[in-house]
Write an enzyme that holds these catalytic residues in place. Structure first.
Site, PDB file in Angstrom:
ATOM      1  NE  ARG A   1      54.363  40.888  37.531  1.00  7.79           N
ATOM      2  CZ  ARG A   1      54.541  40.045  36.620  1.00  7.79           C
ATOM      3  NH1 ARG A   1      53.947  40.042  35.414  1.00  7.79           N
ATOM      4  NH2 ARG A   1      55.711  39.129  36.785  1.00  7.79           N
TER       5      ARG A   1
ATOM      6  CG  ASP B   1      47.510  23.285  29.540  1.00  3.62           C
ATOM      7  OD1 ASP B   1      47.502  22.745  30.551  1.00  3.62           O
ATOM      8  OD2 ASP B   1      46.886  24.599  29.424  1.00  3.62           O
TER       9      ASP B   1
ATOM     10  CG  HIS C   1      57.182  33.571  40.215  1.00  3.98           C
ATOM     11  ND1 HIS C   1      57.595  32.662  39.580  1.00  3.98           N
ATOM     12  CD2 HIS C   1      56.360  34.106  38.921  1.00  3.98           C
ATOM     13  CE1 HIS C   1      57.088  32.404  38.605  1.00  3.98           C
ATOM     14  NE2 HIS C   1      56.381  33.331  38.029  1.00  3.98           N
TER      15      HIS C   1
ATOM     16  N   GLY D   1      48.768  27.796  39.274  1.00  3.06           N
ATOM     17  CA  GLY D   1      48.063  27.050  38.466  1.00  3.06           C
ATOM     18  C   GLY D   1      48.119  25.591  38.289  1.00  3.06           C
TER      19      GLY D   1
ATOM     20  NE  ARG E   1      44.535  23.213  32.208  1.00  2.00           N
ATOM     21  CZ  ARG E   1      44.133  24.332  32.204  1.00  2.00           C
ATOM     22  NH1 ARG E   1      42.969  24.524  32.715  1.00  2.00           N
ATOM     23  NH2 ARG E   1      44.829  25.241  31.584  1.00  2.00           N
TER      24      ARG E   1
ATOM     25  N   GLY F   1      50.321  24.296  40.885  1.00  2.00           N
ATOM     26  CA  GLY F   1      50.511  23.959  42.521  1.00  2.00           C
ATOM     27  C   GLY F   1      49.180  23.935  42.973  1.00  2.00           C
TER      28      GLY F   1
ATOM     29  CG  ASN G   1      51.745  29.080  31.564  1.00  2.00           C
ATOM     30  OD1 ASN G   1      51.648  27.923  31.086  1.00  2.00           O
ATOM     31  ND2 ASN G   1      50.822  30.092  31.459  1.00  2.00           N
TER      32      ASN G   1
ATOM     33  CG  LEU H   1      54.743  24.492  40.980  1.00  2.24           C
ATOM     34  CD1 LEU H   1      54.616  23.004  41.697  1.00  2.24           C
ATOM     35  CD2 LEU H   1      56.392  24.560  40.889  1.00  2.24           C
TER      36      LEU H   1
ATOM     37  CE  LYS I   1      47.250  38.375  32.776  1.00  2.00           C
ATOM     38  NZ  LYS I   1      48.388  37.778  32.822  1.00  2.00           N
TER      39      LYS I   1
ATOM     40  CG  ASN J   1      50.493  42.251  35.091  1.00  2.00           C
ATOM     41  OD1 ASN J   1      51.384  42.371  34.565  1.00  2.00           O
ATOM     42  ND2 ASN J   1      50.421  40.965  35.680  1.00  2.00           N
TER      43      ASN J   1
ATOM     44  CD  GLU K   1      52.050  36.930  40.937  1.00  6.05           C
ATOM     45  OE1 GLU K   1      51.207  35.987  40.183  1.00  6.05           O
ATOM     46  OE2 GLU K   1      53.411  37.025  40.604  1.00  6.05           O
TER      47      GLU K   1
ATOM     48  NE  ARG L   1      60.444  31.705  30.830  1.00  7.02           N
ATOM     49  CZ  ARG L   1      59.628  32.374  31.661  1.00  7.02           C
ATOM     50  NH1 ARG L   1      59.551  31.734  32.986  1.00  7.02           N
ATOM     51  NH2 ARG L   1      59.056  33.365  31.410  1.00  7.02           N
TER      52      ARG L   1
HETATM   53  P1  ADP Z   1      50.513  31.768  34.666  1.00  6.59           P
HETATM   54  O1  ADP Z   1      51.999  31.462  35.270  1.00  6.59           O
HETATM   55  O2  ADP Z   1      50.617  32.222  33.286  1.00  6.59           O
HETATM   56  O3  ADP Z   1      49.861  32.740  35.673  1.00  6.59           O
HETATM   57  P2  ADP Z   1      48.922  29.773  35.755  1.00  6.59           P
HETATM   58  O4  ADP Z   1      49.479  29.976  37.122  1.00  6.59           O
HETATM   59  O5  ADP Z   1      47.560  30.214  35.457  1.00  6.59           O
HETATM   60  O6  ADP Z   1      49.733  30.657  34.863  1.00  6.59           O
HETATM   61  O7  ADP Z   1      49.159  28.254  35.450  1.00  6.59           O
HETATM   62  C1  ADP Z   1      49.044  27.575  34.253  1.00  6.59           C
HETATM   63  C2  ADP Z   1      49.396  26.212  34.483  1.00  6.59           C
HETATM   64  O8  ADP Z   1      48.620  25.665  35.402  1.00  6.59           O
HETATM   65  C3  ADP Z   1      49.262  25.528  33.173  1.00  6.59           C
HETATM   66  O9  ADP Z   1      50.261  24.510  32.837  1.00  6.59           O
HETATM   67  C4  ADP Z   1      47.800  24.697  33.309  1.00  6.59           C
HETATM   68  O10 ADP Z   1      47.835  23.588  32.840  1.00  6.59           O
HETATM   69  C5  ADP Z   1      48.018  24.396  34.746  1.00  6.59           C
HETATM   70  N1  ADP Z   1      46.727  23.818  35.396  1.00  6.59           N
HETATM   71  C6  ADP Z   1      45.576  24.639  35.394  1.00  6.59           C
HETATM   72  N2  ADP Z   1      44.515  23.820  35.981  1.00  6.59           N
HETATM   73  C7  ADP Z   1      45.103  22.514  36.175  1.00  6.59           C
HETATM   74  C8  ADP Z   1      44.558  21.295  36.597  1.00  6.59           C
HETATM   75  N3  ADP Z   1      43.386  20.893  37.128  1.00  6.59           N
HETATM   76  N4  ADP Z   1      45.638  20.226  36.667  1.00  6.59           N
HETATM   77  C9  ADP Z   1      46.825  20.483  36.269  1.00  6.59           C
HETATM   78  N5  ADP Z   1      47.320  21.503  35.837  1.00  6.59           N
HETATM   79  C10 ADP Z   1      46.617  22.718  35.858  1.00  6.59           C
END
Ligand code: ADP
Length: 421
Positions: free
Chosen positions: A98, A290, A187, A338, A292, A340, A218, A216, A14, A7, A393, A248
């Site tokens: 990818r 983020d 996606h 991340g 979190r 979801g 980034n 859900l 990656k 990817n 993926e 976005r």
């Molecule tokens: P990408 O789309 O870059 O692959 P990810 O699927 O890893 O990203 O998702 C990243 C998101 O997941 C970030 O907003 C991160 O804060 C959120 N995230 C990861 N762990 C948690 C958690 N324990 N609680 C809430 N959100 C989280």
């Protein structure tokens, strides 16, 4: 067989090595034997990391100026006498790549040949920020692994089953016929994977289900997957449309754009940066992109973070309702990515008002998920199941590679879904 999955982004590659076969896929036993990445390509301190289950993560820092060197280093570390997982590079039997955008040209994953490569090149105009890097990685891998087949797997392909009423915009029709401006959706590999796994979790045939998938991360998108086909999705011509995302905007009135450009004296580049990089959770909260950090700020009483969180959840709720209507009902809603997979708060708030659809969340299960597992988080009485399915993926890319080589890769195109040219 061992498949290398690549990817390639603008400054990163990656990778995963996946042990797989048609039988292992059927038994859900295909798995990664190594994964890692090269980050900061083009810098003097590029970082290669390799994770092998049961071992400490291995890291190397060195100057890697371009994608070809990155792929070379990946192959080298994979056969490293102590850190590696392969005896020799020839153990890699195929490479899965990818590709972000396949336009209307690809409704399936395909074996790469010169004609396919040319068609991918023609899609660069649709994804100028992504496809050129994907192609660069493909060419590097073709040069270094010339004896094995290379398969391209597109983010857009799964959504090629959308009907014109879902994929056309209310713009002059010539913009579609001349420039192919329409909804493509992204996606796709993730939506497909979690829909298949949700049906399996429900012990139902995918062909008999209506599933709303919520990816859900980034970037965020949802899809309405009816009888295994994507019939609508929230991302559009680009990944900007639909849900609120880390940086976005998601959906908005397009008339705001010329207005803001004039009022703030923005160039086109600045406008693009505003929409893609300075908006969403980050732009609304002023805290972070983020989730979190947003949740932490909410519990500290930050009101802008709370608004951002509320908008994030509200849009998902709205689209669940919309997609239930689009599919004439809904059997399951699945969360992945991340956010979801990890945010009980997002899932809880999103579903809170959906009792009328027949969703009854099991609050305890929602809060205490076994990590990394596929689970149902609704009560047995719930008419609509809600599932959490960790996405993967790279695994889909490896699966498609095996299927393409075995001649059993389905096309996602469906009859009668073409718009007049
Ligand atoms: P990408 O789309 O870059 O692959 P990810 O699927 O890893 O990203 O998702 C990243 C998101 O997941 C970030 O907003 C991160 O804060 C959120 N995230 C990861 N762990 C948690 C958690 N324990 N609680 C809430 N959100 C989280």
């Amino acid at each position: 067989m061992k498949i290398l999955v690549l990817n390639c982004g603008s400054s990163s590659v990656k990778f995963q090595v996946i042990e797989t076969s048609l039988e292992m896929i059927q038994a859900n036993k295909d798995s990664a034997i190594a994964k890692g990445s090269v980050e900061r390509i083009g810098m003097s301190d590029s970082r290669l990391s390799l994770e092998v289950p049961g071992r400490k993560t291995y890291q190397e820092i060195s100057e890697i100026l371009e994608h070809r060197t990155a792929v070379e280093r990946i192959l080298k570390v994979l056969v490293h006498p102590t850190q590696g997982v392969l005896g020799k590079v020839e153990e890699i039997e195929a490479v899965g790549h990818r590709m972000v955008h396949g336009g209307e040209k690809f409704a399936s994953s395909v074996l790469v040949n010169p004609e396919v490569e040319e068609m991918i090149e023609e899609c660069v105009v649709l994804a100028p920020l992504h496809n050129p890097h994907n192609l660069r990685g493909l060419r590097a891998a073709q040069a270094l692994l010339s004896g094995v087949p290379h398969v391209a797997v597109f983010d857009t392909a799964f959504h090629q089953s959308m009907p014109p009423k879902a994929f056309l915009y209310g713009l002059p029709y010539e913009l579609y016929t001349r420039h192919k401006i329409r909804r493509y959706g992204f996606h796709g590999t993730s939506h497909r994977f979690v829909a298949i796994h949700t049906a399996r979790l429900l012990k139902r045939n995918l062909e008999d289900t209506r599933i709303v998938t919520c990816h859900l991360g980034n970037g965020c998108s949802m899809a309405a997957v009816k009888q295994g086909h994507s019939i609508d999705t929230t991302m559009g011509f680009t990944p900007l449309e639909g849900l609120l995302m880390g940086t976005r905007t998601g959906d908005m009135d397009p008339a705001v754009l010329p207005w803001v450009m004039a009022m703030e004296e923005l160039t086109l580049a600045q406008l693009n940066a505003m929409l893609n990089k300075h908006s969403g959770l980050y732009g609304l909260s002023g805290v972070s992109s983020d989730m979190r950090e947003i949740q932490k700020a909410c519990s500290d009483g930050n009101r802008r973070a709370k608004i951002a969180f509320d908008i994030f959840c509200y849009r998902i709720t709205k689209y669940i309702g919309a997609y239930a209507a689009a599919m004439g009902g809904v059997d399951a809603v699945t969360f992945t990515g991340g956010i979801g997979e990890n945010s009980a708060e997002v899932r809880e708030q999103t579903l809170a008002g959906l009792g009328f659809l027949g969703i009854e969340l099991d609050a305890e299960k929602n809060r205490n998920l076994p990590r990394g597992e596929e689970v149902i988080i609704t009560t047995p009485a719930s008419r609509v199941a809600v599932a959490v399915v960790p996405t993967n993926e790279e695994r889909v890319i490896a699966r498609d590679t095996v299927r393409v080589l075995g001649g059993v890769m389905p096309s996602f195109a469906v009859p009668d879904n073409e718009a007049p040219r």
